[in-house]
Motif scaffolding. Sequence first.
Motif, PDB file in Angstrom:
ATOM      1  N   LEU A   1       1.012  -1.157   0.013  1.00 16.41           N
ATOM      2  CA  LEU A   1      -0.063  -0.151   0.013  1.00 16.41           C
ATOM      3  C   LEU A   1       1.030   1.178  -0.192  1.00 16.41           C
ATOM      4  CD1 LEU A   1      -2.630  -0.778   2.765  1.00 16.41           C
ATOM      5  CD2 LEU A   1      -3.001  -0.971   0.219  1.00 16.41           C
ATOM      6  N   ASN A   2       0.341   2.135  -0.537  1.00 14.42           N
ATOM      7  CA  ASN A   2       0.984   3.672  -0.572  1.00 14.42           C
ATOM      8  C   ASN A   2       0.099   4.573  -0.002  1.00 14.42           C
ATOM      9  OD1 ASN A   2       2.350   5.988  -0.841  1.00 14.42           O
ATOM     10  ND2 ASN A   2       1.904   6.084  -2.989  1.00 14.42           N
ATOM     11  N   LEU A   3       0.023   4.415   1.483  1.00 12.72           N
ATOM     12  CA  LEU A   3      -1.300   5.413   2.227  1.00 12.72           C
ATOM     13  C   LEU A   3      -0.867   6.876   1.908  1.00 12.72           C
ATOM     14  CD1 LEU A   3      -1.439   2.950   5.354  1.00 12.72           C
ATOM     15  CD2 LEU A   3      -2.961   2.961   3.434  1.00 12.72           C
ATOM     16  N   GLN A   4       0.477   7.159   1.746  1.00 13.06           N
ATOM     17  CA  GLN A   4       0.720   8.556   1.556  1.00 13.06           C
ATOM     18  C   GLN A   4      -0.066   9.150   0.442  1.00 13.06           C
ATOM     19  OE1 GLN A   4       2.935  10.374   3.358  1.00 13.06           O
ATOM     20  NE2 GLN A   4       2.965   8.535   4.867  1.00 13.06           N
ATOM     21  N   ALA A   5      -0.398   8.208  -0.589  1.00 12.22           N
ATOM     22  CA  ALA A   5      -1.244   8.825  -1.708  1.00 12.22           C
ATOM     23  C   ALA A   5      -2.589   9.203  -1.259  1.00 12.22           C
ATOM     24  CB  ALA A   5      -1.546   7.498  -2.786  1.00 12.22           C
ATOM     25  N   PHE A   6      -2.981   8.656   0.014  1.00  5.24           N
ATOM     26  CA  PHE A   6      -4.388   9.407   0.262  1.00  5.24           C
ATOM     27  C   PHE A   6      -4.260  10.852   1.196  1.00  5.24           C
ATOM     28  CE2 PHE A   6      -4.943   4.960  -0.044  1.00  5.24           C
ATOM     29  CZ  PHE A   6      -6.491   4.967  -0.631  1.00  5.24           C
ATOM     30  N   LYS A   7      -3.080  11.268   1.131  1.00  7.01           N
ATOM     31  CA  LYS A   7      -2.889  12.519   1.646  1.00  7.01           C
ATOM     32  C   LYS A   7      -3.045  13.529   0.770  1.00  7.01           C
ATOM     33  CE  LYS A   7       0.299  11.442   5.509  1.00  7.01           C
ATOM     34  NZ  LYS A   7       1.742  11.685   6.030  1.00  7.01           N
ATOM     35  N   TYR A   8      -3.138  13.085  -0.698  1.00  6.14           N
ATOM     36  CA  TYR A   8      -3.474  14.035  -1.604  1.00  6.14           C
ATOM     37  C   TYR A   8      -5.027  14.013  -2.006  1.00  6.14           C
ATOM     38  CZ  TYR A   8      -2.995  15.962  -6.372  1.00  6.14           C
ATOM     39  OH  TYR A   8      -3.137  16.662  -7.631  1.00  6.14           O
ATOM     40  N   ALA A   9      -5.782  15.094  -1.605  1.00  3.75           N
ATOM     41  CA  ALA A   9      -6.888  15.291  -1.341  1.00  3.75           C
ATOM     42  C   ALA A   9      -7.570  14.813  -2.648  1.00  3.75           C
ATOM     43  CB  ALA A   9      -7.443  16.719  -0.971  1.00  3.75           C
ATOM     44  N   PRO A  10      -7.170  15.151  -4.069  1.00  3.20           N
ATOM     45  CA  PRO A  10      -7.839  14.822  -5.145  1.00  3.20           C
ATOM     46  C   PRO A  10      -7.906  13.265  -5.606  1.00  3.20           C
ATOM     47  CG  PRO A  10      -6.430  16.599  -5.807  1.00  3.20           C
ATOM     48  CD  PRO A  10      -6.175  16.137  -4.243  1.00  3.20           C
ATOM     49  N   PHE A  11      -6.881  12.450  -5.114  1.00  2.00           N
ATOM     50  CA  PHE A  11      -6.647  10.995  -5.256  1.00  2.00           C
ATOM     51  C   PHE A  11      -7.904  10.630  -4.251  1.00  2.00           C
ATOM     52  CE2 PHE A  11      -5.235   6.791  -3.627  1.00  2.00           C
ATOM     53  CZ  PHE A  11      -4.922   6.198  -4.906  1.00  2.00           C
ATOM     54  N   THR A  12      -7.881  10.938  -2.965  1.00  2.00           N
ATOM     55  CA  THR A  12      -9.042  10.309  -2.053  1.00  2.00           C
ATOM     56  C   THR A  12     -10.367  10.442  -2.206  1.00  2.00           C
ATOM     57  OG1 THR A  12      -7.255  10.707  -0.175  1.00  2.00           O
ATOM     58  CG2 THR A  12      -9.683  10.551   0.497  1.00  2.00           C
ATOM     59  N   ALA A  13     -10.667  11.927  -3.065  1.00  2.00           N
ATOM     60  CA  ALA A  13     -12.035  12.174  -3.395  1.00  2.00           C
ATOM     61  C   ALA A  13     -12.435  11.473  -4.683  1.00  2.00           C
ATOM     62  CB  ALA A  13     -12.034  13.604  -3.909  1.00  2.00           C
ATOM     63  N   TYR A  14     -11.512  11.112  -5.606  1.00  2.00           N
ATOM     64  CA  TYR A  14     -11.721  10.515  -6.806  1.00  2.00           C
ATOM     65  C   TYR A  14     -11.884   8.990  -6.537  1.00  2.00           C
ATOM     66  CZ  TYR A  14     -11.635   8.905 -11.650  1.00  2.00           C
ATOM     67  OH  TYR A  14     -12.164   8.555 -12.785  1.00  2.00           O
ATOM     68  N   CYS A  15     -11.027   8.370  -5.482  1.00  2.00           N
ATOM     69  CA  CYS A  15     -11.561   6.868  -4.962  1.00  2.00           C
ATOM     70  C   CYS A  15     -12.837   6.916  -4.700  1.00  2.00           C
ATOM     71  CB  CYS A  15     -10.449   6.428  -4.061  1.00  2.00           C
ATOM     72  SG  CYS A  15      -8.747   6.499  -4.722  1.00  2.00           S
ATOM     73  N   LEU A  16     -13.482   7.807  -3.689  1.00  2.00           N
ATOM     74  CA  LEU A  16     -14.635   7.726  -3.263  1.00  2.00           C
ATOM     75  C   LEU A  16     -15.644   7.851  -4.171  1.00  2.00           C
ATOM     76  CD1 LEU A  16     -14.161  10.003   0.323  1.00  2.00           C
ATOM     77  CD2 LEU A  16     -14.545   7.669   0.118  1.00  2.00           C
TER      78      LEU A  16
ATOM     79  N   LEU B   1     -13.144   4.760 -18.903  1.00  2.00           N
ATOM     80  CA  LEU B   1     -12.121   5.933 -18.711  1.00  2.00           C
ATOM     81  C   LEU B   1     -12.048   6.189 -17.162  1.00  2.00           C
ATOM     82  CD1 LEU B   1     -13.183   8.543 -21.145  1.00  2.00           C
ATOM     83  CD2 LEU B   1     -11.144   7.117 -21.371  1.00  2.00           C
ATOM     84  N   MET B   2     -12.595   5.339 -16.358  1.00  2.00           N
ATOM     85  CA  MET B   2     -12.597   5.841 -15.041  1.00  2.00           C
ATOM     86  C   MET B   2     -11.312   5.532 -14.405  1.00  2.00           C
ATOM     87  SD  MET B   2     -14.310   2.321 -13.311  1.00  2.00           S
ATOM     88  CE  MET B   2     -13.533   0.793 -13.685  1.00  2.00           C
ATOM     89  N   ALA B   3     -10.218   4.869 -14.967  1.00  4.52           N
ATOM     90  CA  ALA B   3      -9.039   4.775 -14.230  1.00  4.52           C
ATOM     91  C   ALA B   3      -7.972   5.596 -14.745  1.00  4.52           C
ATOM     92  CB  ALA B   3      -8.261   3.201 -14.302  1.00  4.52           C
ATOM     93  N   THR B   4      -8.257   6.074 -16.002  1.00  7.82           N
ATOM     94  CA  THR B   4      -7.316   7.128 -16.580  1.00  7.82           C
ATOM     95  C   THR B   4      -7.030   8.628 -15.616  1.00  7.82           C
ATOM     96  OG1 THR B   4      -8.710   6.481 -18.899  1.00  7.82           O
ATOM     97  CG2 THR B   4      -6.981   8.515 -18.503  1.00  7.82           C
ATOM     98  N   PRO B   5      -7.851   9.038 -14.997  1.00  7.69           N
ATOM     99  CA  PRO B   5      -7.240  10.210 -14.209  1.00  7.69           C
ATOM    100  C   PRO B   5      -6.449   9.833 -13.215  1.00  7.69           C
ATOM    101  CG  PRO B   5      -9.725  10.444 -14.524  1.00  7.69           C
ATOM    102  CD  PRO B   5      -9.494   8.931 -14.900  1.00  7.69           C
ATOM    103  N   ILE B   6      -6.630   8.667 -12.720  1.00  2.72           N
ATOM    104  CA  ILE B   6      -5.679   8.268 -11.703  1.00  2.72           C
ATOM    105  C   ILE B   6      -4.334   8.059 -12.008  1.00  2.72           C
ATOM    106  CG2 ILE B   6      -5.291   5.889 -10.185  1.00  2.72           C
ATOM    107  CD1 ILE B   6      -7.170   7.278  -9.185  1.00  2.72           C
ATOM    108  N   MET B   7      -4.067   7.681 -13.268  1.00  2.00           N
ATOM    109  CA  MET B   7      -2.959   7.838 -13.870  1.00  2.00           C
ATOM    110  C   MET B   7      -2.048   9.078 -13.714  1.00  2.00           C
ATOM    111  SD  MET B   7      -3.475   5.314 -17.255  1.00  2.00           S
ATOM    112  CE  MET B   7      -4.338   3.933 -17.244  1.00  2.00           C
ATOM    113  N   SER B   8      -2.902  10.188 -13.689  1.00  2.00           N
ATOM    114  CA  SER B   8      -2.163  11.659 -13.607  1.00  2.00           C
ATOM    115  C   SER B   8      -1.977  12.185 -12.181  1.00  2.00           C
ATOM    116  CB  SER B   8      -3.106  12.525 -14.517  1.00  2.00           C
ATOM    117  OG  SER B   8      -3.237  12.048 -15.850  1.00  2.00           O
ATOM    118  N   LEU B   9      -2.745  11.136 -11.435  1.00  2.00           N
ATOM    119  CA  LEU B   9      -2.606  11.829  -9.912  1.00  2.00           C
ATOM    120  C   LEU B   9      -1.573  11.268  -9.328  1.00  2.00           C
ATOM    121  CD1 LEU B   9      -6.626  11.599  -9.172  1.00  2.00           C
ATOM    122  CD2 LEU B   9      -5.286  13.623  -9.766  1.00  2.00           C
ATOM    123  N   GLY B  10      -0.287  11.197  -9.760  1.00  2.00           N
ATOM    124  CA  GLY B  10       0.937  10.511  -9.094  1.00  2.00           C
ATOM    125  C   GLY B  10       1.768  10.292 -10.175  1.00  2.00           C
TER     126      GLY B  10
END
Length: 381
Positions: free
Chosen positions: A186-201, A302-311
């Motif tokens: 896991l990379n729990l640090q990724a969830f400190k990035y608010a856009p990543f967390t909001a998009y997962c939700l 396309l749902m996974a495509t934005p994730i590729m740009s959030l890191g």
Amino acid sequence: MCNTFSTFGFVNAWGTFQAHYQQSILKASSPSDIAWIGSIQYSLIFLPGILVGRLFDLGYLKSILSTSSVLLIVATFLVAQCTRYWHFVLCQGIVIGIAAGGIFGPTTAVIGHWFHRRRGLAMGWIAVGSSLGGTLLPIAANNLIATVGFQWTMRIIGFILIVTLGVANLTLKRRLPPVNVAGGLLNLQAFKYAPFTAYCLSAFFSFLGIYTVLTYVSVSALELGISESLSFYLLSIANASSLFGRLSSGLLADRCGPGNIIIPFTAVAGILTYAWPFARTQRELIAVVVLYGFSSGAYVSLMATPIMSLGVTDDIGRRIGMFMSILSLGALAGPPISGAINTASGGFEVVGYYAGSMVLVGVALMLLTRHLVLGRVLGKF
């Protein structure tokens, strides 16, 4: 494309099996109980992503693909021998779901290796396999069950998977060398990035509702008195329409940004989920499933495509894996909740209200993600 045909395409054919099981093999079970089989499939196609994504980053691909392919084919043949509810849960729900997840996860990550500027179009073409499978497999299953019976239907599907997965295993490969990114599974640090967390939700809430129409449209049509032949074809019509949604959204995504495309498309899917239970005639139902297939297909492709740009690219497999594992919980719970609501209310109207609302909550969280990334109204996201 062969991978998505064999995984998402196969799983998207679940509505045909739901209707068949309710009428014959599992008619003693409630619609909600039967829906758990399909929900487990939907969930497990995403849930292994957290492990598969990490293994992909470490350099594993061929071993995952080959093992999962064999498991999927064997499980498909075993479904032909199932006679009791727990048999179907184990073979068609759990084993097929896990195997499909082991194939689908690295397929998505490979796109991040090979494409950047045309990534949206590439994802659209990959998703075409899902549409083809979701269109052809329900038609084949419906006709084969009537002519050769359920057991040989599943065996024939198994032989088809041998061909498609054989091609996929021979042709799919990674481009970049493996990278042992710090942080383990896991990379729990990724969830400190608010856009990543909001998009997962947003994906979690969207999947609480996005598969409800595809799961129950054939059943609802039968209850309205629409002919059995057309009722079973509604799922194939929706999946055929999704092909055009996936391709067109992929083309637009590279110009406008994937987030800017999936937000309005997903909103339309949510509104159509509200409308679906009120489509009472053959023409109305066909119109709803065509539009729903087109709009929901754009989101799923396309749902996974934005994730590729959030890191960073080095962590792309693990990041996609965490994203898919979160949305898998929504995919697991969504259709059974809808089935329970249907049983309690005696109709699909409240089901539409529930599922459509969940999809629109997901859209609201996508809008929040976009705002957090851009901080303005206009811009490519």
